[in-house]
Design a protein around this motif. Structure first.
Motif, short mmCIF file in Angstrom:
data_model
loop_
_atom_site.label_atom_id
_atom_site.label_comp_id
_atom_site.label_asym_id
_atom_site.label_seq_id
_atom_site.Cartn_x
_atom_site.Cartn_y
_atom_site.Cartn_z
N ALA A 1 0.64 -1.35 -0.09
CA ALA A 1 -0.04 0.18 0.02
C ALA A 1 0.94 1.48 -0.01
N THR A 2 2.18 1.26 0.88
CA THR A 2 2.70 2.08 0.66
C THR A 2 3.62 2.47 -0.78
N ALA A 3 4.42 1.19 -1.31
CA ALA A 3 4.73 1.52 -2.37
C ALA A 3 3.50 1.99 -3.74
N LEU A 4 2.08 1.70 -3.23
CA LEU A 4 1.07 2.11 -4.40
C LEU A 4 1.16 3.97 -3.96
N ALA A 5 1.06 4.28 -2.61
CA ALA A 5 0.81 5.93 -2.06
C ALA A 5 2.53 6.25 -2.96
N ALA A 6 3.60 5.45 -2.92
CA ALA A 6 4.99 6.38 -3.45
C ALA A 6 4.42 6.48 -4.92
N HIS A 7 3.60 5.46 -5.54
CA HIS A 7 3.81 5.83 -7.14
C HIS A 7 3.09 7.25 -7.31
N LEU A 8 2.03 7.25 -6.38
CA LEU A 8 0.61 8.29 -6.58
C LEU A 8 1.95 9.80 -6.36
N VAL A 9 2.25 9.81 -5.68
CA VAL A 9 3.50 11.29 -4.89
C VAL A 9 4.02 11.50 -6.33
N GLY A 10 5.07 10.09 -6.61
CA GLY A 10 6.01 10.07 -7.96
C GLY A 10 5.56 10.77 -9.12
N LEU A 11 3.72 10.79 -9.47
CA LEU A 11 3.40 11.05 -10.31
C LEU A 11 3.33 12.13 -10.57
N ALA A 12 2.27 13.02 -9.00
CA ALA A 12 2.41 14.38 -8.48
C ALA A 12 3.65 15.15 -9.07
#
Lengths: 190, 190
Positions: free
Chosen positions: B146-157
């Motif tokens: 779940a944190t890896a997924l959140a990290a991907h969203l943060v990086g997209l931003a």
């Protein structure tokens, strides 16, 4: 203090060239700036810029305190089986963030691009021209996938090293690699 | 100006409670702060804090200018087939970043956590307790994924909206969803 008249040493010359490079890249952008223009601003011979840094990419990486030489990045990517590029990229990334000096430079870079439009603009040009251009060419990966992969790495840095959300912040490298490397590889396979 | 002695209106009371919330969360952290303590600092009845904001999570999201209510996030995740959670999350994320007010709040949040340890610390606690805790519970997904997924969203931003690297910056939402949603879904499937 009395003026000594001595010639500047190599450390001073290097710093002088970097300051000129920042000014030239800032004024003309990544494409517009030239080794000749940087040398002119620094008052040195262009061959000296080549001597200290190598290519324009390398001057730029040094001026931006970008912790990876794009040439080394591409070499890492190509130095092994294609099916493990995602893992090799991630290992390199974690090793850089795990080392004191590169991690400081990355942190400073994240701070400056988050708060300064010009820094964001320069980093953008650098990533587009020098890093992603080379990587996508070397691997034949569509550009959108390559930027999505880069975005995932940037986000990992934000969550693991800047905001430090658990369990991502403390997970051992190997555990993280097991979860994330297949995802990076997926972007490369298309 | 003459002191009017009038009672503060709802807008002022709300702002007053938020200021107290920031002070209490800053001093005691996410776990330590209480609705009662915030109300005490603001000089109002705790029921008024509930009236304006609802739960502690919601006071916190408002105090941090976090553009998503964790409750709405979980509701979005659960409102449809499990196989499309990745896509629904990404659509919500892109819609928030595409709207003027939430995107400003997200940008401000990225800036403050990149440059301010205390802001990073508060966001970390909020994400760990209020957001990821709920999402992982709702979906039964391991926390690291779940944190890896959140990290991907943060990086997209970071890459799409802050540094604006092409072609990710200008790619239409649907094109991005086609490339990225399967990756997010992969994190949820294990």
């Amino acid at each position: 203090m009395a003026k000594t008249g001595r010639r500047p040493g190599p450390t001073e010359t290097r710093a002088h060239i970097l300051a000129a490079a920042r000014a030239q890249f800032g004024a003309h952008g990544y494409d517009g700036a030239t080794i000749r223009g940087i040398a002119g601003e620094a008052g040195v011979n262009p061959s000296l810029v080549h001597h200290f840094f190598g290519s324009k990419d390398q001057v730029f990486a040094a001026a931006l305190d970008f912790p990876v030489d794009p040439g080394a990045l591409v070499a890492t990517i190509l130095a092994g089986p294609r099916a493990q590029v995602g893992e090799r990229l991630l290992r390199m990334f974690l090793a850089l963030w795990g080392a004191p000096e590169p991690s400081k430079a990355f942190l400073a870079l994240i701070r400056s691009v988050s708060t300064n439009e010009q820094a964001a603009d320069l980093l953008r040009q650098f990533l587009e021209r020098a890093v992603l251009g080379r990587v996508t060419e070397a691997l034949g990966v569509p550009r959108l996938r390559a930027t999505a992969l880069a975005a995932h790495l940037v986000g990992l840095a934000m969550v693991r090293y800047v905001v430090r959300v658990e369990p991502l912040a403390s997970a051992p490298d190997e555990e993280l690699i097991a979860v994330v490397a297949p995802v990076l590889q997926h972007y490369l396979e298309g």
